[in-house]
Scaffold this motif. Structure first.
Motif, mmCIF file in Angstrom:
data_model
loop_
_atom_site.group_PDB
_atom_site.id
_atom_site.type_symbol
_atom_site.label_atom_id
_atom_site.label_comp_id
_atom_site.label_asym_id
_atom_site.label_seq_id
_atom_site.Cartn_x
_atom_site.Cartn_y
_atom_site.Cartn_z
ATOM 1 N N ARG A 165 0.816 -1.216 0.000
ATOM 2 C CA ARG A 165 0.000 0.000 0.000
ATOM 3 C C ARG A 165 0.858 1.279 0.000
ATOM 4 N N PRO A 166 1.924 1.354 0.816
ATOM 5 C CA PRO A 166 2.771 2.559 0.743
ATOM 6 C C PRO A 166 3.402 2.764 -0.639
ATOM 7 N N ALA A 167 3.738 1.679 -1.313
ATOM 8 C CA ALA A 167 4.305 1.800 -2.659
ATOM 9 C C ALA A 167 3.292 2.392 -3.623
ATOM 10 N N VAL A 168 2.049 1.946 -3.527
ATOM 11 C CA VAL A 168 0.996 2.469 -4.398
ATOM 12 C C VAL A 168 0.760 3.947 -4.112
ATOM 13 N N GLU A 169 0.755 4.308 -2.842
ATOM 14 C CA GLU A 169 0.536 5.709 -2.472
ATOM 15 C C GLU A 169 1.662 6.594 -3.001
ATOM 16 N N ARG A 170 2.892 6.129 -2.910
ATOM 17 C CA ARG A 170 4.017 6.913 -3.427
ATOM 18 C C ARG A 170 3.959 7.026 -4.946
ATOM 19 N N ALA A 171 3.545 5.953 -5.604
ATOM 20 C CA ALA A 171 3.402 5.997 -7.063
ATOM 21 C C ALA A 171 2.360 7.026 -7.476
ATOM 22 N N ARG A 172 1.266 7.070 -6.752
ATOM 23 C CA ARG A 172 0.210 8.042 -7.063
ATOM 24 C C ARG A 172 0.701 9.470 -6.834
ATOM 25 N N GLU A 173 1.534 9.667 -5.812
ATOM 26 C CA GLU A 173 2.110 10.987 -5.559
ATOM 27 C C GLU A 173 3.004 11.422 -6.718
ATOM 28 N N GLU A 174 3.592 10.433 -7.425
ATOM 29 C CA GLU A 174 4.449 10.725 -8.573
ATOM 30 C C GLU A 174 3.657 10.913 -9.863
ATOM 31 N N GLY A 175 2.340 10.805 -9.775
ATOM 32 C CA GLY A 175 1.498 11.004 -10.945
ATOM 33 C C GLY A 175 1.136 9.744 -11.706
ATOM 34 N N ILE A 176 1.463 8.587 -11.137
ATOM 35 C CA ILE A 176 1.132 7.309 -11.783
ATOM 36 C C ILE A 176 -0.257 6.865 -11.327
ATOM 37 N N ASP A 177 -1.085 6.468 -12.252
ATOM 38 C CA ASP A 177 -2.434 5.993 -11.941
ATOM 39 C C ASP A 177 -2.358 4.539 -11.483
ATOM 40 N N ALA A 178 -2.007 4.353 -10.219
ATOM 41 C CA ALA A 178 -1.876 3.018 -9.637
ATOM 42 C C ALA A 178 -2.956 2.794 -8.592
ATOM 43 N N THR A 179 -3.428 1.545 -8.528
ATOM 44 C CA THR A 179 -4.482 1.182 -7.595
ATOM 45 C C THR A 179 -4.110 -0.123 -6.911
ATOM 46 N N GLY A 180 -4.305 -0.198 -5.599
ATOM 47 C CA GLY A 180 -4.025 -1.443 -4.898
ATOM 48 C C GLY A 180 -3.588 -1.221 -3.468
ATOM 49 N N PRO A 181 -3.285 -2.304 -2.791
ATOM 50 C CA PRO A 181 -3.266 -3.688 -3.296
ATOM 51 C C PRO A 181 -4.673 -4.231 -3.506
ATOM 52 N N GLU A 182 -4.843 -4.922 -4.641
ATOM 53 C CA GLU A 182 -6.124 -5.510 -5.005
ATOM 54 C C GLU A 182 -6.093 -7.021 -4.778
ATOM 55 N N SER A 183 -7.241 -7.589 -4.524
ATOM 56 C CA SER A 183 -7.329 -9.027 -4.284
ATOM 57 C C SER A 183 -6.780 -9.787 -5.494
ATOM 58 N N PRO A 184 -5.770 -10.642 -5.315
ATOM 59 C CA PRO A 184 -5.150 -11.320 -6.458
ATOM 60 C C PRO A 184 -6.091 -12.235 -7.230
ATOM 61 N N ASP A 185 -7.165 -12.707 -6.602
ATOM 62 C CA ASP A 185 -8.034 -13.661 -7.301
ATOM 63 C C ASP A 185 -9.027 -12.987 -8.236
ATOM 64 N N THR A 186 -9.104 -11.658 -8.229
ATOM 65 C CA THR A 186 -10.034 -10.958 -9.118
ATOM 66 C C THR A 186 -9.380 -9.872 -9.967
ATOM 67 N N VAL A 187 -8.195 -9.405 -9.599
ATOM 68 C CA VAL A 187 -7.616 -8.254 -10.283
ATOM 69 C C VAL A 187 -7.287 -8.557 -11.743
ATOM 70 N N TYR A 188 -6.958 -9.814 -12.065
ATOM 71 C CA TYR A 188 -6.611 -10.142 -13.448
ATOM 72 C C TYR A 188 -7.851 -10.161 -14.342
ATOM 73 N N VAL A 189 -8.959 -10.599 -13.793
ATOM 74 C CA VAL A 189 -10.218 -10.552 -14.536
ATOM 75 C C VAL A 189 -10.600 -9.108 -14.807
ATOM 76 N N ARG A 190 -10.443 -8.275 -13.810
ATOM 77 C CA ARG A 190 -10.772 -6.852 -13.966
ATOM 78 C C ARG A 190 -9.884 -6.210 -15.037
ATOM 79 N N ALA A 191 -8.607 -6.587 -15.052
ATOM 80 C CA ALA A 191 -7.696 -6.049 -16.066
ATOM 81 C C ALA A 191 -8.075 -6.536 -17.463
ATOM 82 N N ALA A 192 -8.404 -7.815 -17.577
ATOM 83 C CA ALA A 192 -8.787 -8.363 -18.876
ATOM 84 C C ALA A 192 -10.051 -7.700 -19.415
ATOM 85 N N ARG A 193 -10.882 -7.193 -18.503
ATOM 86 C CA ARG A 193 -12.108 -6.504 -18.911
ATOM 87 C C ARG A 193 -11.871 -5.031 -19.219
#
Length: 333
Positions: free
Chosen positions: A227-255
């Protein structure tokens, strides 16, 4: 209309595997999008042409400048390293040859003589016998280009994944999930997506534990490191989201919700990609991209397939896709 046909160096891979066969089967399609130059052994490629029954001749060359890139002749930068061709066997000599093909390709890419590298599969047992300590191409490419921060991106249709770690034991992989390693992978992912033409990348970051630790019920790594890594990435202007549940995040990406998923370890990212790419049976697809390098490198997402080597039945689809991704990453020049 592309003003420059990228010159893609295709390493032949293990001489006893299916690499030579998929190269000759793919060549007519590859020539439509690039100038493909095989880096390997001309005699082995000629033998693959015979096995596959492809209407091609071999053009053995000593330098990149000598290649004519005719559509009916496949140019091979002939390193002449194979004395005897026996398919389907682990051999030290073949491991040494496949490593030399990659070394030569790196030399050419760094010197600017080729625009990108696409690699056919090597065999880790053969390269190990030849004295290599690398688990695959990726570490070798990083060392030879003095690259410290790099990652593996797998591409299959609408799904892309990158990895915080790859070829390490699972116990060690968990220890490698740190705020800095996750943040660096997110950065590399965002940059690679832009190289692939994604203007405003969206990056989903998978959790390490089931359900991304479920609020601390299943561990603390997700909140403490990811979570701290995602927050720092967002502070740098990267559209990052997470941590997301590993059993559903790939389906969401494929969609289409995310342009790429950052995976915490090898199998977490490889399983969804290979479920998509290998489900079609013989027509194996999927592309492996090494991101973070100063050169462009893509690869097939399958192995040497010793069990079918020499039968001429291996699918060339993954190689075609890999070269097309390389062309996209090189861009118009």
């Amino acid at each position: 209309m592309r003003s420059h046909e990228p010159l893609i160096g295709i390493t032949m891979g293990d001489p006893g595997g299916i690499g030579p066969e998929v190269i000759v089967k793919a060549y007519p399609k590859l020539r439509e999008v690039a100038r493909p130059l095989v880096i390997g052994d001309a005699d082995v490629i000629e033998a693959a042409i015979d096995v596959c029954g492809v209407a091609l001749a071999v053009e053995a060359v000593e330098s990149v400048a000598d290649a004519s890139f005719d559509r009916d002749r496949i140019p091979v930068l002939d390193l002449d390293l194979v004395d005897e061709l026996v398919r389907g066997e682990v051999r030290e000599a073949y491991g040494a040859a496949s490593l030399r093909y990659v070394e030569r390709a790196i030399e050419l890419a760094v010197a600017g003589e080729i625009d990108a590298i696409t690699t056919a599969p090597i065999n880790k047992q053969s390269t190990g016998l030849a004295g290599s300590e690398y688990a695959g191409h990726t570490g070798m490419l990083a060392d030879y280009t003095d690259t410290e921060n790099y990652s593996m991106m797998l591409v299959e249709d609408d799904l892309r994944v990158t990895h915080v770690s790859t070829h390490v034991p699972l116990r060690e992989a968990c220890d490698l999930v740190t705020t800095e390693s996750v943040l660096e992978t997110v950065r590399l992912t965002d940059e690679a997506l832009r190289d692939l033409g994604v203007d405003s990348p969206s990056v989903g970051v998978a959790g390490l534990n089931p359900h991304a630790s479920d609020g601390g019920l299943l561990g603390d790594e997700d909140d403490a490191e990811i979570r701290p890594a995602v927050e720092r990435a967002r502070e740098e202007g990267i559209d990052a989201t997470g941590p997301e549940s590993p059993d559903t995040v790939y389906v969401r990406a494929a969609r289409g919700e995310f342009d790429c998923v950052v995976s915490m370890y090898h199998d977490q990212g490889h399983v969804p990609i290979k479920m998509l790419g290998f489900a079609g049976g013989d027509a194996v697809s999927g592309v492996n991209v090494t991101i973070g390098l100063p050169i462009v490198r893509t690869s097939v997402d399958h192995g040497t397939a010793f069990d079918i080597a020499g039968e001429g039945i291996a699918s060339e689809r993954s190689l075609v896709d890999a070269v097309e991704v390389a062309v996209d990453m090189v861009g118009d020049e």
